[in-house]
Design a protein around this motif. Structure first.
Motif, PDB file in Angstrom:
ATOM      1  N   SER A 181     -32.335  20.243  23.791  1.00 44.76           N
ATOM      2  CA  SER A 181     -32.293  20.557  25.152  1.00 44.76           C
ATOM      3  C   SER A 181     -32.470  19.608  26.270  1.00 44.76           C
ATOM      4  O   SER A 181     -33.569  18.885  26.342  1.00 44.76           O
ATOM      5  CB  SER A 181     -33.236  21.638  25.396  1.00 44.76           C
ATOM      6  N   TYR A 203     -34.369  11.640  15.992  1.00 46.03           N
ATOM      7  CA  TYR A 203     -36.047  11.883  16.334  1.00 46.03           C
ATOM      8  C   TYR A 203     -36.729  10.358  16.631  1.00 46.03           C
ATOM      9  O   TYR A 203     -38.211  10.375  16.795  1.00 46.03           O
ATOM     10  CB  TYR A 203     -36.820  12.454  15.240  1.00 46.03           C
ATOM     11  N   ALA A 246     -36.167  21.764  20.120  1.00 46.29           N
ATOM     12  CA  ALA A 246     -36.243  21.415  21.532  1.00 46.29           C
ATOM     13  C   ALA A 246     -35.581  20.073  21.986  1.00 46.29           C
ATOM     14  O   ALA A 246     -35.330  19.863  23.336  1.00 46.29           O
ATOM     15  CB  ALA A 246     -37.416  21.703  22.309  1.00 46.29           C
ATOM     16  N   ILE A 247     -35.409  19.266  20.851  1.00 49.97           N
ATOM     17  CA  ILE A 247     -34.922  17.929  21.100  1.00 49.97           C
ATOM     18  C   ILE A 247     -33.443  18.049  21.663  1.00 49.97           C
ATOM     19  O   ILE A 247     -32.973  17.280  22.192  1.00 49.97           O
ATOM     20  CB  ILE A 247     -34.934  17.108  19.848  1.00 49.97           C
ATOM     21  N   ASP A 273     -27.459  22.397  23.088  1.00 54.39           N
ATOM     22  CA  ASP A 273     -28.372  22.444  24.447  1.00 54.39           C
ATOM     23  C   ASP A 273     -28.316  23.619  25.306  1.00 54.39           C
ATOM     24  O   ASP A 273     -29.352  24.150  25.530  1.00 54.39           O
ATOM     25  CB  ASP A 273     -27.707  21.458  25.361  1.00 54.39           C
ATOM     26  N   ARG A 311     -36.439  18.870  26.329  1.00 57.03           N
ATOM     27  CA  ARG A 311     -37.007  17.948  25.334  1.00 57.03           C
ATOM     28  C   ARG A 311     -38.172  17.245  25.384  1.00 57.03           C
ATOM     29  O   ARG A 311     -38.951  16.869  24.707  1.00 57.03           O
ATOM     30  CB  ARG A 311     -35.790  17.087  24.763  1.00 57.03           C
TER      31      ARG A 311
END
Length: 486
Positions: free
Chosen positions: A294, A143, A291-292, A387, A298
């Motif tokens: 994807s 992150y 979603a990070i 993903d 993201r």
């Protein structure tokens, strides 16, 4: 009485004795067989009437004078409990941020329960402690947090949010009011502190301010725009007015995936205002954090590393079993608000010698080894596997939205950014309520909420097994049930 008969009468606890191993294996085999026998179709729920189920559960009894044994207990579980549990893996289950569980993490739950390690001190979970620290460090990097950051696993998004707000409160009061709450209690101007969050944010922000002694009135609810995101201009005006009145803004919360709409607040704009007013910015990314993973989507999150803290929930879009969450702090020292040493638990001398006692940065003392679920899921699936899964559920929401946005029978709230679609039949509140209840009675579980005073239906799409053809069938069923209840 001989030793063998005595052992059989004692409470069964796993040991390395051959007879104990055999008994444990037989119990596991029986449990797995019962689980599979209970799965007869793809329905999400039996549809049982709540009053009927309540009577059936009451008839099972509470605490018999003499135990009936495992096999007889499992007969009760098989007859009444398993058939009426919610089947979260069903593609007909889509009401809440309540996900199906990846199979490898179901396996991890067996290991977590069997070993029963605790995460408060190193000597209660040596490998568990080191795995949790490794997972936290990996998440900090994922992150965008750098050196000096830290985090801890929690029971869920609510506790992660509350931890972050406590840390923000203590930091603000110490830095800007020159007061140490941990030692001295609340300062004289404490009632002036204010927290800012979207009017459609999670209720854990209100809970946090209640727990902190500020009360619900300290939570300033920021209006949202047509896309269900924080109205940044309204937020700025609110801050200006509150400061002029002598109030003390200490924290703002950017919701990265609102519970109903999956809408994502503008982190960069909120960061600018928080810097201007010397505030802590927290990202409640309990929903949107996955979603990070994807590669396609993201970027919708914005730059979460701009926030001072982030809530990540694994039992939502990451598809891990309940419960599993983490709170990450850019300035890890802010977690020291939870630090307290006890001679019987987390001695400073042990920590000086390299023994990590995680209780020092947690609200909880005894905690489960939930990090194992993250480790096993990440290792099993890899970034590419996550993903595909996360991208699929987001694209499913886009597809369902495309089917109903121009359908004259439906109203659609906002274009989805994550995996939630809020919509309604145009036939009024009572029809929508009755359709949802009829779906539930027939094993299809969807959500219900309110937008602008109007009853809305909701699909929260977390199951990557859901295929496009099933949406088309659901639309037909919803319209049929509408005709039935009108």
């Amino acid at each position: 009485m001989n030793e063998t008969s005595t052992r059989k009468e004692l409470p069964f606890i796993f040991s390395n004795a051959p007879e104990d191993r055999a008994q444990f294996e037989a119990m596991l085999d029986k449990t797995i067989a019962s689980f599979f026998a209970s799965v007869k179709d793809n329905s999400a729920f039996s549809g049982v009437d709540p009053f009927v189920l309540r009577k059936q559960i009451a008839d099972l009894g509470f605490l018999p004078e003499k135990g009936i044994g495992f096999d007889e207990t499992m007969k009760k579980v098989e007859s009444t409990i398993l058939p009426n549990l919610l089947r979260t893996w069903s593609t007909q289950y889509m009401p809440h941020l309540h996900a199906p569980a990846l199979v490898e993490t179901i396996a991890s739950e067996l290991l977590i329960a069997a070993f029963n390690d605790s995460m408060d001190s190193w000597d209660q979970g040596p490998a568990a402690t080191e795995i949790e620290e490794s997972m936290v460090n990996g998440l900090l990097n994922l992150y965008g947090y750098g050196e000096g950051s830290d985090g801890t696993f929690t029971s869920g998004g609510s506790q992660s949010n509350i931890c972050a707000i406590i840390a923000a409160r203590d930091w603000y009061v110490n830095t800007h009011m020159n007061w140490d709450i941990k030692w001295n209690g609340l300062p004289a101007d404490y009632s002036k502190l204010r927290l800012y969050t979207s009017e459609i944010s999670h209720f854990s922000m209100d809970k946090a301010c209640h727990i902190l002694g500020l009360g619900y009135n300290a939570v300033r609810k920021i209006p949202v725009d047509a896309k269900a995101k924080i109205d940044v201009s309204a937020f700025e005006k609110m801050l200006q007015d509150d400061v002029e009145q002598g109030l003390l803004p200490f924290c703002a919360v950017a919701t990265i995936g609102t519970t109903d709409f999956g809408s994502i607040d503008d982190v960069a704009a909120m960061r600018r205002l928080c810097d201007k007013y010397n505030m802590h910015l927290h990202a409640d990314a309990a929903y949107g954090s996955a979603a990070i993973m994807s590669s396609a989507y993201r970027s919708r999150l914005g730059d979460l590393s701009l926030c001072d803290s982030i809530t990540v929930d694994f039992h939502k879009m990451f598809l891990l079993p309940i419960s599993c969450s983490v709170v990450l702090l850019k300035e890890g020292a802010r977690l020291k608000c939870f630090e307290l040493h006890a001679d019987y638990l987390n001695r400073e001398e042990d920590e000086e010698d390299g023994y990590i006692n995680l209780v020092g940065k947690s609200m909880q003392t005894t905690r489960r080894f939930d990090a194992l679920k993250v480790f096993m899921a990440f290792q099993t699936r890899g970034m590419d596997g996550f993903d595909r899964m996360v991208t699929k559920v987001i694209e499913n929401a886009d597809y369902y939205y495309s089917l109903i946005k121009d359908d004259p029978d439906f109203i659609v709230a906002v274009k989805p950014e994550l995996s939630s679609v809020v919509f309604a039949l145009k036939d009024g509140d009572e029809v929508n309520k009755k359709v949802r209840r009829k779906l539930l009675n027939n094993g299809i579980v969807i959500g219900q909420t309110v937008m602008n005073g109007r009853v809305m239906l909701k699909f929260t799409l977390l199951n990557p097994n859901l295929e496009h053809k099933e949406f088309e069938q659901l639309i037909r069923v919803i319209k049929q049930y509408r005709d039935d209840v009108k």
